[in-house]
Design a protein around this motif. Structure first.
Motif, PDB file in Angstrom:
ATOM      1  N   VAL A 123       0.801  -1.166  -0.150  1.00 55.80           N
ATOM      2  CA  VAL A 123       0.042   0.053   0.171  1.00 55.80           C
ATOM      3  C   VAL A 123       1.085   1.236   0.179  1.00 55.80           C
TER       4      VAL A 123
ATOM      5  N   LEU B  83      -5.589   0.736   6.390  1.00 50.71           N
ATOM      6  CA  LEU B  83      -6.669  -0.242   5.391  1.00 50.71           C
ATOM      7  C   LEU B  83      -7.114  -1.376   6.382  1.00 50.71           C
TER       8      LEU B  83
ATOM      9  N   LEU C  38      -9.109   1.471   0.830  1.00 49.83           N
ATOM     10  CA  LEU C  38      -7.806   2.118   0.316  1.00 49.83           C
ATOM     11  C   LEU C  38      -8.254   3.520   0.190  1.00 49.83           C
TER      12      LEU C  38
END
Length: 430
Positions: free
Chosen positions: A349, A359, A425
């Motif tokens: 990420v 997340l 996200l």
């Protein structure tokens, strides 16, 4: 099932090892919730304890429900026998126990579950054993790590957490040349996606807790014996080739042939280590295996959709799923796991450690648990949990860096999983 036709996987996952209960005619395997079993007479009892007759003595050793599970998993893996035990970690110790002596070592992949790295890197030292960790893509390094005291080579077919695919054919060629067994953890792949024995593995281990059970209810482990290794070829494996004092000098390999390792696992391993699977756990796992192929097909189908979506998302640095054409292991999937690359992988990420934590906390369908292989989709930040005990270098080698989360894709609607990841996200990288 009787000798005769060669049955397909879908048939075997339901019928292998199971027969109607002789006393009641019950079609589903009963839970034999009993500690001990009545002997016919004194002669029968003596024959069982002398390993002259196969039967039930005490449920630490053998149990009818567990026996069905052992036969079913062995059949699906293409092995001659299996020993079930209390967990995947127990299965790893059980697998090594007949092979090792103080001063002996194993060569293990750097790409292993964090708990396995800790077990091999630290805990087994208390037995006088040791492990050398090597990148299994470097065959020369694997060969160089094997010495006169090496008794096994250990890897995962689909590695946890990154979904890396091991070249089992290449590794088994190395172990064959060295004359030592190859042990493959097939938890993430299951025998539906990969059958390591067909690629040269001597032993296969499972955490049955994961995909084999598939419903997150019970823990368990299993060791499957290929029956193909010559334990008497040299003096490296005295527990199997030399007289056993506890059985009046019986030689397991000489007496039981291809089933020597399996008999040793029960008569010595379970007898003395006591890592027994309980019959209720075996029952849940048997029920889970009945739908294994159906579940694995959906796990793979969903994982491919989710991985492709993540790879195209600008908030994601990279995805490790071997089923992606961009993966360096994409071609290897075709030979090692021809039905798909499984449902387990990681992705990085943008935003690093903090973004990963956000997340995980923002996901709604994905459950944040220390498990994999469930029907439900699962997520975990390996660097702060399952691989937390490792050094940063070990985390990187295992594919569990601080900016990476591991997901185990379940059998829900793929579109719902993607939507959940999308909203999480957004919150993690805003």
């Amino acid at each position: 099932m009787t000798d005769g036709p060669t049955y397909g996987f879908d048939t075997l996952q339901i019928h292998a090892g199971a027969r109607p209960d002789p006393a009641t005619g019950a079609r589903q395997t009963p839970i034999y919730q009993t500690t001990a079993y009545v002997f016919r007479d004194a002669e029968h009892a003596a024959a069982l304890f002398n390993l002259q007759e196969v039967g039930y003595i005490y449920s630490r050793l053998t149990n009818p429900t567990v026996a069905v599970l052992q036969e079913r998993i062995a059949t699906l893996e293409g092995g001659v026998g299996a020993v079930c035990c209390s967990s995947g970690h127990a299965a790893q110790i059980m697998a090594l126990f007949p092979l090792m002596q103080p001063g002996c070592n194993i060569v293990a992949s750097t790409r292993l579950y964090g708990g396995t790295i800790t077990q091999f890197g630290n805990t087994i030292k208390r037995f006088g054993w040791s492990a050398t960790f090597v990148d299994f893509d470097d065959l020369d390094a694997v060969k160089a790590a094997i010495d006169d005291n090496t008794r096994a080579v250990f890897c995962e077919s689909i590695a946890n957490p990154g979904g890396y695919i091991t070249d089992l054919d290449a590794i088994s060629a190395v172990t064959d040349e060295a004359g030592i067994p190859l042990i493959v953890d097939n938890t993430s792949a299951t025998p539906y996606l990969c059958r390591p024995i067909e690629h040269g593995a001597t032993l296969v281990v499972h955490s049955t807790t994961k995909y084999l059970t598939g419903n997150g209810t019970v823990t368990g482990g299993c060791v499957v014996d290929s029956g193909k290794f010559d334990w008497s070829a040299n003096d490296k494996f005295p527990s199997l080739s030399q007289p056993e004092p506890a059985y009046h000098g019986l030689k397991f390999h000489e007496t039981f042939g291809p089933l020597a390792y399996t008999f040793h696992g029960i008569a010595i391993g379970l007898r003395d280590l006591g890592m027994t699977m309980n019959p209720q756990a075996a029952h849940y796992t048997l029920m889970g295996i009945e739908t294994l192929s159906l579940r694995m097909e959906r796990h793979v189908e969903n994982a491919e959709k989710v991985a492709n979506w993540l790879e195209d998302d600008p908030r994601v640095d990279y995805v490790t799923y071997a089923g992606l054409e961009s993966s360096p292991y994409f071609d290897r999937v075709k030979s090692i796991c021809p039905k798909g690359a499984g449902g387990l992988f990681t992705f990085a990420v943008k935003g690093g450690y903090d973004a990963c934590i956000k997340l995980v906390d923002a996901l709604e369908i994905f459950s944040h648990v220390a498990n994999l292989g469930d029907t439900r989709s699962l997520v975990i930040h390996s660097a702060s949990t399952t691989h937390r005990q490792l050094t940063p270098e070990q985390q990187e080698a295992a594919g569990a860096q601080a900016n990476v989360v591991r997901i185990s894709i379940g059998i829900e609607n793929a579109e719902d999983l993607i939507a959940d990841l999308d909203q999480a996200l957004s919150k993690a990288t805003s």
